[in-house]
Design a protein around this motif. Structure first.
Motif, PDB file in Angstrom:
ATOM      1  N   GLY A  86      60.234  -6.323  31.403  1.00 39.77           N
ATOM      2  CA  GLY A  86      60.625  -5.015  31.908  1.00 39.77           C
ATOM      3  C   GLY A  86      60.248  -4.851  33.365  1.00 39.77           C
ATOM      4  N   SER A  87      61.080  -4.127  34.108  1.00 42.08           N
ATOM      5  CA  SER A  87      60.775  -3.873  35.511  1.00 42.08           C
ATOM      6  C   SER A  87      59.622  -2.875  35.640  1.00 42.08           C
ATOM      7  CB  SER A  87      62.018  -3.385  36.255  1.00 42.08           C
ATOM      8  OG  SER A  87      62.583  -2.265  35.600  1.00 42.08           O
ATOM      9  N   GLN A  88      59.443  -2.022  34.643  1.00 42.21           N
ATOM     10  CA  GLN A  88      58.312  -1.092  34.573  1.00 42.21           C
ATOM     11  C   GLN A  88      57.838  -1.055  33.121  1.00 42.21           C
ATOM     12  OE1 GLN A  88      59.651   2.739  36.038  1.00 42.21           O
ATOM     13  NE2 GLN A  88      60.640   1.804  37.795  1.00 42.21           N
ATOM     14  N   PRO A  89      57.117  -2.077  32.659  1.00 43.42           N
ATOM     15  CA  PRO A  89      56.789  -2.191  31.241  1.00 43.42           C
ATOM     16  C   PRO A  89      56.042  -0.972  30.688  1.00 43.42           C
ATOM     17  CG  PRO A  89      55.984  -4.096  32.474  1.00 43.42           C
ATOM     18  CD  PRO A  89      56.532  -3.125  33.468  1.00 43.42           C
ATOM     19  N   ALA A  90      56.414  -0.589  29.483  1.00 40.37           N
ATOM     20  CA  ALA A  90      55.754   0.518  28.784  1.00 40.37           C
ATOM     21  C   ALA A  90      54.409   0.048  28.222  1.00 40.37           C
ATOM     22  CB  ALA A  90      56.649   1.012  27.656  1.00 40.37           C
ATOM     23  N   ASP A  91      53.684   0.964  27.619  1.00 40.46           N
ATOM     24  CA  ASP A  91      52.398   0.632  26.999  1.00 40.46           C
ATOM     25  C   ASP A  91      52.577  -0.064  25.650  1.00 40.46           C
ATOM     26  OD1 ASP A  91      51.040   1.831  29.094  1.00 40.46           O
ATOM     27  OD2 ASP A  91      50.989   3.783  28.099  1.00 40.46           O
ATOM     28  N   ARG A  92      53.679   0.269  24.940  1.00 35.87           N
ATOM     29  CA  ARG A  92      53.896  -0.307  23.609  1.00 35.87           C
ATOM     30  C   ARG A  92      55.386  -0.252  23.282  1.00 35.87           C
ATOM     31  NH1 ARG A  92      54.131   3.892  19.450  1.00 35.87           N
ATOM     32  NH2 ARG A  92      54.026   5.906  20.493  1.00 35.87           N
ATOM     33  N   LEU A  93      55.758  -0.935  22.213  1.00 30.03           N
ATOM     34  CA  LEU A  93      57.145  -0.911  21.770  1.00 30.03           C
ATOM     35  C   LEU A  93      57.495   0.447  21.186  1.00 30.03           C
ATOM     36  CD1 LEU A  93      57.780  -4.355  20.022  1.00 30.03           C
ATOM     37  CD2 LEU A  93      57.954  -3.749  22.420  1.00 30.03           C
ATOM     38  N   ASN A  94      58.766   0.773  21.249  1.00 30.63           N
ATOM     39  CA  ASN A  94      59.292   1.983  20.626  1.00 30.63           C
ATOM     40  C   ASN A  94      59.173   1.820  19.106  1.00 30.63           C
ATOM     41  OD1 ASN A  94      61.149   3.747  19.347  1.00 30.63           O
ATOM     42  ND2 ASN A  94      62.469   3.786  21.148  1.00 30.63           N
ATOM     43  N   PRO A  95      58.457   2.719  18.407  1.00 29.11           N
ATOM     44  CA  PRO A  95      58.271   2.576  16.958  1.00 29.11           C
ATOM     45  C   PRO A  95      59.593   2.557  16.173  1.00 29.11           C
ATOM     46  CG  PRO A  95      56.810   4.278  17.839  1.00 29.11           C
ATOM     47  CD  PRO A  95      57.722   3.854  18.952  1.00 29.11           C
ATOM     48  N   ALA A  96      60.597   3.310  16.636  1.00 28.50           N
ATOM     49  CA  ALA A  96      61.894   3.306  15.951  1.00 28.50           C
ATOM     50  C   ALA A  96      62.583   1.945  16.097  1.00 28.50           C
ATOM     51  CB  ALA A  96      62.790   4.425  16.490  1.00 28.50           C
ATOM     52  N   GLY A  99      62.362  -1.672  23.996  1.00 27.03           N
ATOM     53  CA  GLY A  99      63.456  -1.385  23.072  1.00 27.03           C
ATOM     54  C   GLY A  99      64.563  -2.418  23.108  1.00 27.03           C
ATOM     55  N   ARG A 100      65.555  -2.187  23.977  1.00 26.07           N
ATOM     56  CA  ARG A 100      66.756  -3.036  24.001  1.00 26.07           C
ATOM     57  C   ARG A 100      66.450  -4.507  24.236  1.00 26.07           C
ATOM     58  NH1 ARG A 100      69.436   0.828  28.393  1.00 26.07           N
ATOM     59  NH2 ARG A 100      67.235   0.781  28.940  1.00 26.07           N
ATOM     60  N   ASP A 136      73.151   2.124  25.121  1.00 28.13           N
ATOM     61  CA  ASP A 136      72.357   3.342  25.070  1.00 28.13           C
ATOM     62  C   ASP A 136      70.879   2.971  25.051  1.00 28.13           C
ATOM     63  OD1 ASP A 136      74.625   4.941  24.986  1.00 28.13           O
ATOM     64  OD2 ASP A 136      74.674   4.994  22.795  1.00 28.13           O
ATOM     65  N   ASP A 137      70.068   3.821  25.633  1.00 29.99           N
ATOM     66  CA  ASP A 137      68.620   3.596  25.679  1.00 29.99           C
ATOM     67  C   ASP A 137      67.992   4.195  24.420  1.00 29.99           C
ATOM     68  OD1 ASP A 137      65.932   3.354  26.261  1.00 29.99           O
ATOM     69  OD2 ASP A 137      66.108   4.202  28.273  1.00 29.99           O
ATOM     70  N   PRO A 138      67.258   3.390  23.643  1.00 29.95           N
ATOM     71  CA  PRO A 138      66.636   3.927  22.430  1.00 29.95           C
ATOM     72  C   PRO A 138      65.373   4.749  22.687  1.00 29.95           C
ATOM     73  CG  PRO A 138      66.136   1.597  22.643  1.00 29.95           C
ATOM     74  CD  PRO A 138      67.072   1.949  23.767  1.00 29.95           C
ATOM     75  N   ALA A 139      64.925   4.841  23.941  1.00 26.35           N
ATOM     76  CA  ALA A 139      63.693   5.580  24.255  1.00 26.35           C
ATOM     77  C   ALA A 139      63.804   7.020  23.761  1.00 26.35           C
ATOM     78  CB  ALA A 139      63.420   5.553  25.755  1.00 26.35           C
ATOM     79  N   VAL A 196      68.860   4.459  16.771  1.00 27.39           N
ATOM     80  CA  VAL A 196      68.527   3.088  17.165  1.00 27.39           C
ATOM     81  C   VAL A 196      69.365   2.061  16.395  1.00 27.39           C
ATOM     82  CG1 VAL A 196      66.680   1.357  17.211  1.00 27.39           C
ATOM     83  CG2 VAL A 196      66.206   3.706  17.927  1.00 27.39           C
ATOM     84  N   ARG A 197      69.695   2.338  15.143  1.00 27.16           N
ATOM     85  CA  ARG A 197      70.462   1.360  14.336  1.00 27.16           C
ATOM     86  C   ARG A 197      71.763   0.915  15.005  1.00 27.16           C
ATOM     87  NH1 ARG A 197      69.040   4.876   9.674  1.00 27.16           N
ATOM     88  NH2 ARG A 197      67.279   3.832   8.660  1.00 27.16           N
TER      89      ARG A 197
END
Length: 138
Positions: free
Chosen positions: A38-48, A15-16, A102-105, A112-113
């Motif tokens: 990322g320190s703990q990368p996610a599987d994919r980007l946040n769609p928003a 996200g950020r 703020d975290d967009p997760a 998110v905007r």
């Protein structure tokens, strides 16, 4: 003068840090080397986040979360953290900034905007510091 290198780090790199990297890369137009991780990368980007960036004409849909490595930190002149706390490695001689955002997760596009717009303002200010006296970014 060498080209400045900037690394954006958040926990999931979904996200950020992805928004910041895309915005700086766009505004710098090749005048700054930009990375994100990322320190703990996610599987994919946040769609928003992908949607919010598309609204400003930046397609990050092909990006993916990347793990934070010591090499990425060592190669960077400026390391900007966004909520990863003590998980970010520290090296003397680097400039470290911590952007409280703020975290967009788990958030929708309406949440998110404003995060995207705050990151854009900070990225523009950072670019002015990195390239003082340079012509205005696009």
């Amino acid at each position: 003068m060498s080209i400045p290198e900037v690394l954006f780090v958040c926990v999931h790199n979904a996200g950020r840090s992805q928004m910041a990297a895309a915005l700086l890369d766009h505004h710098a137009a090749g005048r700054v080397v930009v990375r994100s991780a990322g320190s703990q990368p996610a599987d994919r980007l946040n769609p928003a986040v992908v949607e919010a960036m598309a609204e400003v004409g930046l397609d990050i849909s092909k990006e993916f979360p990347k793990p934070l490595t010591d090499d990425a930190v060592q190669a960077s002149d400026v390391v900007i953290t966004m909520g990863c706390g003590d998980e970010c490695p520290f090296y003397p001689g680097k400039t470290y900034l911590d952007w409280k955002l703020d975290d967009p997760a788990g958030q929708g596009i309406d949440a998110v905007r404003p995060i995207r717009d705050e990151i854009d303002a900070r990225v523009r200010a950072l670019l002015a510091e990195l390239l003082p006296g340079d012509v205005e970014s696009k």
